[in-house]
Structures are given as C-alpha cells and as structure tokens.
Write an enzyme that holds these catalytic residues in place. Structure first.
Site, PDB file in Angstrom:
ATOM      1  N   LYS A  80     -30.670-114.283  37.022  1.00 16.18           N
ATOM      2  CA  LYS A  80     -30.166-114.505  35.842  1.00 16.18           C
ATOM      3  C   LYS A  80     -30.838-113.834  34.838  1.00 16.18           C
ATOM      4  O   LYS A  80     -32.010-113.732  34.679  1.00 16.18           O
ATOM      5  CB  LYS A  80     -30.295-116.223  35.689  1.00 16.18           C
ATOM      6  CG  LYS A  80     -29.731-116.620  34.206  1.00 16.18           C
ATOM      7  CD  LYS A  80     -29.915-118.136  34.045  1.00 16.18           C
ATOM      8  CE  LYS A  80     -29.055-118.853  32.809  1.00 16.18           C
ATOM      9  NZ  LYS A  80     -29.384-120.280  32.765  1.00 16.18           N
ATOM     10  N   SER A 155     -25.145-122.862  32.270  1.00 15.46           N
ATOM     11  CA  SER A 155     -25.304-121.626  31.675  1.00 15.46           C
ATOM     12  C   SER A 155     -25.331-120.436  32.564  1.00 15.46           C
ATOM     13  O   SER A 155     -25.320-119.398  32.487  1.00 15.46           O
ATOM     14  CB  SER A 155     -26.220-121.340  30.635  1.00 15.46           C
ATOM     15  OG  SER A 155     -27.546-121.646  31.174  1.00 15.46           O
ATOM     16  N   SER A 179     -28.085-126.601  33.576  1.00 18.80           N
ATOM     17  CA  SER A 179     -27.615-124.922  34.045  1.00 18.80           C
ATOM     18  C   SER A 179     -27.510-124.463  35.235  1.00 18.80           C
ATOM     19  O   SER A 179     -27.014-123.392  35.649  1.00 18.80           O
ATOM     20  CB  SER A 179     -28.330-124.196  33.090  1.00 18.80           C
ATOM     21  OG  SER A 179     -27.536-124.331  31.820  1.00 18.80           O
TER      22      SER A 179
HETATM   23  N1  GLN Z   1     -25.172-126.978  28.721  1.00 18.93           N
HETATM   24  C1  GLN Z   1     -26.497-127.356  28.485  1.00 18.93           C
HETATM   25  C2  GLN Z   1     -26.612-126.730  26.963  1.00 18.93           C
HETATM   26  O1  GLN Z   1     -25.563-126.232  26.360  1.00 18.93           O
HETATM   27  C3  GLN Z   1     -27.547-126.842  29.421  1.00 18.93           C
HETATM   28  C4  GLN Z   1     -27.838-125.575  29.157  1.00 18.93           C
HETATM   29  C5  GLN Z   1     -29.101-125.221  30.154  1.00 18.93           C
HETATM   30  O2  GLN Z   1     -29.397-126.045  31.039  1.00 18.93           O
HETATM   31  N2  GLN Z   1     -29.582-124.071  29.921  1.00 18.93           N
HETATM   32  O3  GLN Z   1     -27.696-127.066  26.302  1.00 18.93           O
END
Ligand code: GLN
Length: 485
Positions: A80, A155, A179
């Site tokens: 990532k 994400s 994420s």
């Molecule tokens: N979707 C969640 C957010 O937008 C989690 C994001 C993540 O785990 N990095 O905060």
C-alpha cells in the site's frame, strides 16, 4: 500465465524450491499480467519493475547457492502506498506528496527485505487511508475485480484488488478502522488486522496513531499467517510495538485444540443494519463451523452502537495532528507553492491545493474536537466511551475465546454511490471499527462458495480474538477453509 491464479505464498515457495519456475520468471509473469489488466482495475499507483527484477534475480542466485530459503524469498508482493520503501515515490494517494521520495524503509519493509521478498509496486488507497472505497485517491479510483461498476472497498482497495485480480501473490494494507478487512471482504480475499502493537508502525504514514496497524491481505488464511509471522515483533522505532511470546503460528492447527475454542456471536451485530444476503452468508459460515463441532454462545457488546461516533471523534483528532506535518517545509513542496512569497503563503498554497476534500473535512473536524472548550465534551468523552467498548469485549472474552461477526453491513457498492454522503460511507465500517478502537486482532475471511445471488459478489465474515491471540483466529480460519474441500 494461468499458474498465477493457482499460486499462494505457500505453493509458490514449494514450486520455487522444486524448480518448477524461477523467482524471476514469476516476477516477469506478474508484470505482464499487470500490464494487461491494471489499466482497467488501477490497483497500482507505481510499479517497481527494475528493483523487483533485481530482487528476484538475487533470490534465484541465492537459491542455487543455498538450496533452501525462507517462505517469502522471491514472493511477489504489493505494498500500500502509505508505507515507505527507501528511494521510491510514496504518495499516500495524496497530491500533497506527489513529489515525495521515501528516505528510509518502513520497519515492515526492512523485515520483508531481510526475507528476500520482491516488491512489485505500490498500491492505490483513499488519500492518507481515509475512506472506504478508494474513491478518495487523488490519482483516480480502483475498480472491484468482480464487477467493474463497483468499488473494491477501502482504504486498502488497491492492495485487495491486486491480490483478488492475481496481480500480486499477497499484499500489505493498513487498517485504522477497517481498511484491511473491509476491502478484503469486498474483493473476496483474506485480510488480517493484527493486535495493536503487534506490528511496528515505523515508516507507515500515520493516519490515527492509536488505531493504525499494518496487516496482510492474502488469498488464504495460511498465507496471512505466513506474512504476519514475517512482519510482527518489537521495533525500537515504534514504542507501542511489543514482542509477544507467540506460539509458532505456522504450526498446523489441530482439530482437537480448535474444538476447545468457544465462539461468541454478538447479538448487536445482527440487526437491521445488516443486508439480508450478507446475513445469510454469515449464517452459512456459522453452520460450517458448527459442523466441526465447535461450540457457539450468544454474547452481548452493548456499547457497539457508540463505536462509529467515538471513532469519528478520536480518529479525526489524531488525523488533524498527524497531517499538520505536511506543511511544504518538511517533506515535499508542491510546484504551486514554490511561488509563495512568505511562510504563510507556502502553508496556504501547499495545504489548500495539496489536500483533498476528505482530508480537509477530517482536519477541520479533528481541530474542532480538540479545541479549548470542546476537548472535554467531545474528545475526552469519546475516550471514556472507548473504554466502555473495551470493557464489553473484556466481559465477552470471559465467556468465549473468539467472536464471529459480519465484516461489512453490505457487499461492494457501486462507484459513486456513497461519495456524496460521507455518513453513508462511514457506515461501511460499522462492524470493523470496534476491533480497531479496542486494539483487538481481527481477520476477514471470504464466506466459502458464496456470492450474493443477484450480484455475484463475495461476502466476508470476521473473527475477532483476544489481544495477541492471532493464533486462535488464524487456526479457526484455516480449518474453515478446509471444510468441504
Ligand atoms: N474507512 C475508515 C475511515 O475512513 C477506515 C479507514 C482505515 O482503516 N484506514 O476512517
């Protein structure tokens, strides 16, 4: 190239030792496959072809000399793009870092280099890992390999899509509120969020430091164990990382031991928020476990309903402090900010042009909840409720060893479906956030041979374990994968 579909980290290693192929051949096959398919899917932000070819060739030389190498030697991985690989561009999918080159290796990258893994490239994400669909990337969205009209989740959507579409053998993602697990569920792959502190965050671009954890995204649970084993452990550059006295997580699980684990079903996760197709899929997974004679018990996690609100106070508070460092003085400066005449102008140009809408929203929210007069009412209170959520899990773990829950309330949604309504987007993480707030290890596993009848989409379920008991959820997951095969 068809063999790419069948390979796992485990079978790649065996094939490499048997000389069925060389590490270089496989790396080249992956790049050919990526060239063919990634224009559409857009899982990668950048490829590391030259470096990967060099790493793979070195593995082939080492193997010829030593005849034996570790599990990850030559394994082609996707990373990532919020983790640093020395000397390569790292953007966190933000325009603000478009000119940034990493000056050192993240701790996880150092460990994987020592294992002689091969890095194919850096994958797409929501800007600074903030989002649930990868649509918040400044460089364009990633597409779900199962359905081009749908999101891969986020994400870590690029990492999940790369593994699902056979454009990497396995990947690393980061999980702050879901994420790793949510995109794994949307793309039909396995995603493990380790216990907070199990893996060093050094060299992971920080989103919310009390929640961030790096975790593997893989085709099988066994592969998740292999990758987790390689990246975990104490690191002097992350004071929250710890060395836990793990048993050997790669030791194949025994059914007798597995049967001693009692699984809890939290009633608060099976409500109207759960789409009926997803509920059916998770029921199927529960029936599969019951066929192994594993005992189940209903448990209650009464403060679950506050988790999303607590997260959207604590997380932006930490985001607002963490993102303050991208000021145009440190790290890279945007071209647009070069013309600035004084410091304030640099800040203004850099931040207003560099950050996307979601980053700005969270910086504003976070600054507000931390401000004098509101700190106690919001931030302080959220921290206290976070404790209550943790207490719920502590009581549940007095009765059961592992908790089983859906990973997401719905399967992959359509591109653009939730971008206009941030709250709808935030609700995608309703079932993953509790394990993040409490630091507990959790894994998302695809429900076997299940896709929603009307949509042909994968569904994931989640196993949540006690702190540092990754072994329990990995063992159960490995047995689950074997049922009926
Ligand atoms: N979707 C969640 C957010 O937008 C989690 C994001 C993540 O785990 N990095 O905060």
């Amino acid at each position: 190239m068809a063999h790419l579909h069948d390979l796992t980290l485990k079978s790649f290693h065996a094939g490499l030792l048997r000389k069925d192929f060389s590490a270089l051949e496989i790396a080249r096959d992956f790049f050919d496959y990526i060239d063919l398919h990634d224009k559409k899917i857009h899982a990668y932000l950048s490829l590391l072809k030259d470096e990967a070819v060099k790493q793979a060739s070195e593995v082939d030389v080492a193997l010829a000399k030593e005849g034996e190498l570790g599990f990850l030697a030559g394994a082609p991985l996707a990373i990532k793009d919020n983790m640093l690989i020395d000397g390569t561009q790292t953007t966190a999918a933000s325009k603000i870092l478009e000119n940034y080159t990493a000056a050192y290796d993240a701790a996880v990258i150092g460990k994987l280099k020592a294992e002689k893994a091969v890095f194919l490239g850096k994958t797409n994400l929501d800007e600074f890992a903030m989002g649930s669909s990868t649509e918040n990337s400044a460089y364009g969205a990633t597409i779900n390999p199962y359905d081009e009209s749908r999101v891969p989740g986020g994400s870590s959507g690029g990492s999940a899509a790369a593994v699902a579409a056979n454009m990497a053998l396995a990947a690393l993602g980061s999980d702050t509120g879901g994420s790793v697990r949510q995109p794994a569920a949307f793309c039909g792959v396995v995603g493990l969020k380790p216990t907070y502190g199990a893996v060093s965050r050094h060299g992971l671009i920080a989103m919310a430091s009390s929640l961030d954890q790096i975790g593997p995204i893989t085709k099988t649970v066994e592969d998740a164990a292999i990758l987790f084993q390689a990246i975990r452990g104490k690191d002097e550059f992350d004071s929250t990382s710890v060395n836990n006295a793990y048993e050997d997580i790669l030791e194949p699980p025994e059914l007798e031991k597995i049967r001693k684990l009692k699984i809890g079903i939290p009633k608060e996760y099976f409500t109207n928020d759960l789409e009926s197709g997803v509920a059916e899929a998770v029921e199927q997974a529960i029936r599969n476990f019951k066929s192994l004679k594993i005992e189940f018990k209903e448990v209650s996690l009464p403060h679950t309903k506050y988790a999303l609100s607590v997260y959207y106070i604590i997380m932006p508070a930490e985001v607002s402090t963490n993102l303050a460092r991208f000021d145009g003085i440190r790290y890279a400066r945007l071209k647009e900010a070069e013309k600035a005449k004084n410091l304030l102008e640099i800040y203004l140009e850099q931040k207003s042009r560099g950050f996307g809408a979601e980053s700005k929203r969270r910086i504003l929210l976070g600054t507000f909840v931390l401000s004098a007069g509101y700190y106690d009412a919001y931030y302080g209170k959220a921290q206290r409720v976070r404790r209550l959520i943790k207490n719920d899990f502590d009581s549940a773990f007095k009765e059961v060893d592992v908790i089983l829950a859906p990973t997401t309330p719905d399967a992959a949604f359509k591109l653009g479906e939730k971008t206009a309504d941030p709250l709808q987007m935030y609700l995608s993480d309703i079932f993953t956030i509790p394990a993040s707030l409490t630091g507990l290890p959790a894994i998302s596993i695809p429900v076997k041979k299940y896709s929603l009848a009307d949509r042909e989409l994968p569904v994931g379920f989640q196993l949540i374990g006690r702190p540092f008991r990754e072994k329990d959820i990995l063992d159960l997951g490995q047995f689950y994968e074997k049922i009926g095969s």
